[in-house]
Scaffold this motif. Structure first.
Motif, short mmCIF file in Angstrom:
data_model
loop_
_atom_site.label_atom_id
_atom_site.label_comp_id
_atom_site.label_asym_id
_atom_site.label_seq_id
_atom_site.Cartn_x
_atom_site.Cartn_y
_atom_site.Cartn_z
N UNK A 5 13.44 57.13 53.57
CA UNK A 5 12.85 56.94 52.25
C UNK A 5 11.33 56.92 52.36
N UNK A 6 10.67 56.97 51.22
CA UNK A 6 9.21 57.01 51.21
C UNK A 6 8.59 55.75 51.80
N UNK A 7 9.31 54.63 51.73
CA UNK A 7 8.74 53.36 52.21
C UNK A 7 9.06 53.10 53.68
N UNK A 8 9.67 54.06 54.35
CA UNK A 8 9.91 53.90 55.79
C UNK A 8 11.27 53.35 56.16
N UNK A 9 12.12 53.11 55.16
CA UNK A 9 13.48 52.65 55.45
C UNK A 9 14.41 53.85 55.58
N UNK A 10 15.46 53.65 56.34
CA UNK A 10 16.50 54.66 56.50
C UNK A 10 17.78 54.09 55.91
N UNK A 11 18.48 54.89 55.10
CA UNK A 11 19.60 54.36 54.32
C UNK A 11 20.83 55.26 54.44
N UNK A 12 21.99 54.64 54.27
CA UNK A 12 23.25 55.38 54.20
C UNK A 12 24.34 54.42 53.74
N UNK A 13 25.20 54.90 52.85
CA UNK A 13 26.39 54.16 52.44
C UNK A 13 27.61 54.84 53.05
N UNK A 14 28.42 54.06 53.76
CA UNK A 14 29.60 54.62 54.42
C UNK A 14 30.85 53.92 53.91
N UNK A 15 31.66 54.61 53.10
CA UNK A 15 32.93 54.01 52.64
C UNK A 15 33.87 53.76 53.81
N UNK A 16 34.69 52.73 53.67
CA UNK A 16 35.72 52.46 54.66
C UNK A 16 35.29 51.57 55.80
N UNK A 17 34.00 51.31 55.94
CA UNK A 17 33.54 50.40 56.99
C UNK A 17 33.66 48.98 56.46
N UNK A 18 34.43 48.16 57.15
CA UNK A 18 34.74 46.81 56.67
C UNK A 18 34.09 45.77 57.57
N UNK A 19 34.18 44.52 57.14
CA UNK A 19 33.68 43.41 57.94
C UNK A 19 34.36 43.42 59.30
N UNK A 20 33.60 43.11 60.33
CA UNK A 20 34.11 43.12 61.70
C UNK A 20 33.80 44.38 62.46
N UNK A 21 33.27 45.40 61.78
CA UNK A 21 32.96 46.67 62.43
C UNK A 21 31.69 46.55 63.25
N UNK A 22 31.72 47.07 64.47
CA UNK A 22 30.54 47.04 65.35
C UNK A 22 29.70 48.30 65.13
N UNK A 23 28.38 48.11 65.15
CA UNK A 23 27.49 49.25 64.90
C UNK A 23 26.13 49.02 65.55
N UNK A 24 25.36 50.10 65.66
CA UNK A 24 23.96 50.08 66.10
C UNK A 24 23.25 51.25 65.44
#
Length: 730
Positions: free
Chosen positions: A167-186
């Motif tokens: 984004x213009x303010x330096x953030x990186x964004x994405x919405x991922x359906x199906x990812x629930x609580x407890x999912x590991x990510x980096x």
């Protein structure tokens, strides 16, 4: 070429290429997907389950699929039915939710709380064609990165599969359906030169896995149902300066543990509910203070090298487990304080250091950005994103975990550019001085935000210099902390009590000097973890003399501390006379309570807490000169002190006499203010405390004989190496 950038995980703008796009003539729609190893990709409308058609391979590698479709609208919602050589599965395309993803970062900078409400991994629900789609919205700040990919167990940690949008303010964004609580990510991040960095944990991650992965874990903070509303309302009305505060400081990993054939396992948060809370209640402490519980990679740092300022360490359980512990403390009338570390952070590859390949969290110049004492990075307190990040972290613990106070670590290191640096190793401020104006500004803002948003809470500074007005309000020119640790009292009094009684008369000023500045700040008297580690010995082993004298010195000193103006803090083990200094790899030496000496010391601390919280004279005027008066402070020859503590709401007075020698003082005349009867409240020489039970009366009748500047006096026998409390309570 698009395919190359996708294959190399170098695409910074996937929303412009993937998902639902408008055709070149603006009359039709194109759906494009990057699906390595797919054989067929079918487009199915969400809600109706209607098949729209198949996407066609458009590259030699067979990973990029696209097709044009008639009759679709800009808000067409769909999923893919994907077949590869092994199986068929369905996924909702994340690249169709570009507007929702952008929306996540629109209001981040408007208030600090927005960081943990908008960034990180946020569980959301999307309304699509009367269908509720559960998803996780990811947003991370990495302004100088050339590409960022979301990786996790859901995509086999493959950076090609979920490129994020910058984004213009330096953030990186994405919405991922199906990812629930407890999912590991980096996050997989490419630096400004396109080089791949070590995989990064989420700076706003709410939960983390332990070594070796240190992966962030999606977490739902809305599940826990709190039951401490009454406590929070009550605490918002408390005048902390006129209330008792006796803090039990502990390291969660070494308070108590289980031992079996697998080795040593510290208690979990929930096990602490069953064991720690009853202990603290029985001993009469008002608060528990944890050494940092923010997630940290190295056990030996005790938590003071944190990488997860928004996550309680998972060593002892889940975030909800920690909430349950705090909740149960509140329901049992116990406040919870956590140590918070905004001064520095470690260089671990998964952490904040050079997060996007540049110095976005730390000062770039090592003369400002590197801490020589702790081999760690120093936050750049002048950067907007850092200031928001740190203040948001502080508010997060008060908001999501209902903690009652934050004790801020290493404040002195933040305030001075030349802290622990020699000449030529630091850069002066704009005025040529050593004060870090940026840190001063940050600390003031932090305190203002805490007190404005959370009326039940307060803040404590660990600050070891004479920096003015640390615990005075910002509007008075102060830093805004509620309290400050009295490091001067701690240093001087421990130096005095560790001397052989024969030499104490030459150091008498060390035990009295604290009253010269006692009201410059709102002080807490700390005998903390720092005083019983790294070769300093336990509190008991600091005491001179044989076994009996060492224990007597310990008891005498403890009662002096509880009578001295200021709130109280004791590290675990102090209150049982632990023999060895603290070791974070072992537990408190609870077996010592089988011995009368240690049981006696514990009995004394229990009674001191009870008396301290029961008698207003010992706490109501802790921070006012009118609450304390010397009776005799110049008798260095006998190493004896006497003073009186006064209540505000009554005429109650507690007289304190400390005999710092092994010589009994029979027939000691003590000047008192009022005519009448006086009662012995406590003697640290009592047999109940493993003392000698030196003969003494339980009550004393005043005589009309002026003494020590007072109109009346009483005669008492002062035991050896002992402190006695005598109360006048009209």
């Amino acid at each position: 070429m698009l395919v190359n950038r996708l294959e190399q995980a170098r695409l910074h703008n996937p929303f412009e290429h993937l998902g639902l796009q408008t055709s070149e003539d603006d009359k039709r729609h194109v759906i494009r997907a990057w699906v390595p190893n797919a054989v067929k990709v079918e487009v199915i409308e969400l809600g109706t389950e209607r098949s729209v058609g198949f996407l066609q391979k458009v590259d030699d590698e067979g990973a990029l699929f696209e097709s044009e479709f008639d009759g679709l609208t800009d808000d067409f919602a769909y999923k893919f039915k994907i077949s590869n050589t092994e199986h068929t599965y369905q996924v909702i395309d994340p690249y169709q939710f570009r507007d929702l993803a952008y929306h996540a970062v629109h209001y981040v900078a408007t208030k600090p709380q927005n960081l943990y409400e908008q960034l990180g991994a946020q569980l959301i629900e999307i309304d699509v064609n009367d269908t509720k789609v559960s998803a996780t919205r990811f947003a991370v700040y990495a302004p100088n990165a050339t590409a960022v990919s979301l990786i996790g167990e859901f995509n086999y940690w493959d950076g090609r599969l979920h490129p994020m949008q910058k984004t213009e303010c330096g953030h990186w964004v994405l919405i991922v359906p199906g990812i629930a609580a407890g999912t590991k990510y980096k996050y997989e991040i490419k630096d400004p030169m396109g080089n791949r960095l070590p995989h990064k944990a989420d700076p706003i991650g709410f939960c983390a896995e332990q070594y070796p992965s240190h992966a962030s874990i999606v977490y739902n903070h809305d599940n826990y149902q709190w039951n401490d509303e009454a406590w929070l309302k009550e605490q918002a009305k408390v005048d902390r300066y006129k209330s008792p505060m006796s803090i039990y400081e502990l390291h969660a990993g070494s308070w108590k543990a289980h031992y079996d054939n697998k080795g040593r396992t510290p208690l979990s948060y929930r096990e602490m509910v069953d064991e720690l809370i009853p202990y603290v209640k029985d001993m009469g402490y008002t608060h528990i203070e944890f050494l940092p519980v923010s997630e940290f990679p190295y056990d030996g740092s005790w938590g003071y090298q944190p990488v997860g300022l928004f996550a309680p360490t998972s060593r002892f359980g889940t975030p909800d487990d920690f909430k349950y512990f705090v909740d149960q403390c509140h329901q049992n009338g116990i406040g919870v304080i956590v140590d918070w570390v905004p001064a520095h952070f470690p260089e671990d590859g998964h952490g904040l250091a050079r997060f996007d390949g540049t110095y976005i969290y730390e000062y770039e110049d090592p003369r400002r950005g590197w801490h020589p004492d702790w081999n760690s990075c120093i936050y750049d307190f002048g950067k907007d994103n850092v200031r928001q990040f740190l203040v948001a972290s502080a508010l997060f613990w008060l908001d999501k975990f209902h903690v009652d106070a934050l004790r801020v670590d290493a404040v002195a290191s933040m305030l001075y550019w030349d802290y622990s640096r020699n000449e030529g190793e630091w850069v002066p401020n704009v005025d040529g001085g050593n004060e870090n104006y940026e840190a001063v500004s940050l600390l003031r803002w932090f305190n203002e935000e805490v007190y404005k948003n959370f009326p039940h809470a307060f803040t404590i500074a660990e600050e070891s210099t004479a920096f003015p007005k640390v615990s005075r309000p910002v509007f008075e020119g102060g830093l805004g902390f509620g309290f400050k640790w009295n490091m001067g009292w701690m240093h001087d009094s421990l130096h005095f009590i560790s001397k052989d009684p024969a030499y104490r008369k030459y150091h008498h000023n060390e035990i009295t000097f604290s009253m010269v500045y006692a009201y410059n700040e709102s002080f807490i008297l700390p005998i903390s973890h720092d005083e019983v580690v790294h070769g300093k010995g336990s509190l008991l082993t600091k005491m001179p003399g044989d076994e009996w004298q060492a224990a007597a010195n310990h008891r005498c000193y403890a009662a002096f501390m509880y009578a001295h103006p200021g709130k109280k803090l004791n590290f675990m083990g102090n209150d049982i006379g632990q023999g060895h200094e603290w070791n974070h790899e072992t537990s408190v030496e609870w077996h010592l309570l089988d011995f009368p000496k240690h049981k006696g010391i514990q009995n004394l601390y229990r009674d001191l807490n009870k008396l301290y919280t029961t008698y207003p004279a010992l706490y109501e005027k802790d921070h006012e000169p009118g609450g304390f008066e010397w009776i005799e402070h110049q008798d260095a020859g006998q190493s004896i002190l006497s003073f009186v503590r006064k209540a505000e709401t009554s005429k109650q007075k507690v007289y304190v006499v400390c005999n710092f020698t092994p010589i009994p003082r029979d027939g000691y005349r003590l000047g008192v203010k009022d005519a009448g009867e006086y009662k012995l409240l406590l003697s640290t020489d009592s047999n109940n405390y493993w003392g000698s039970d030196y003969t003494e009366n339980a009550t004393f009748k005043s005589e009309a004989q002026t003494w020590q500047g007072q109109d009346h006096s009483i005669m008492i026998d002062v035991p050896p190496l002992a402190t006695v409390y005598i109360v006048f309570d009209e």
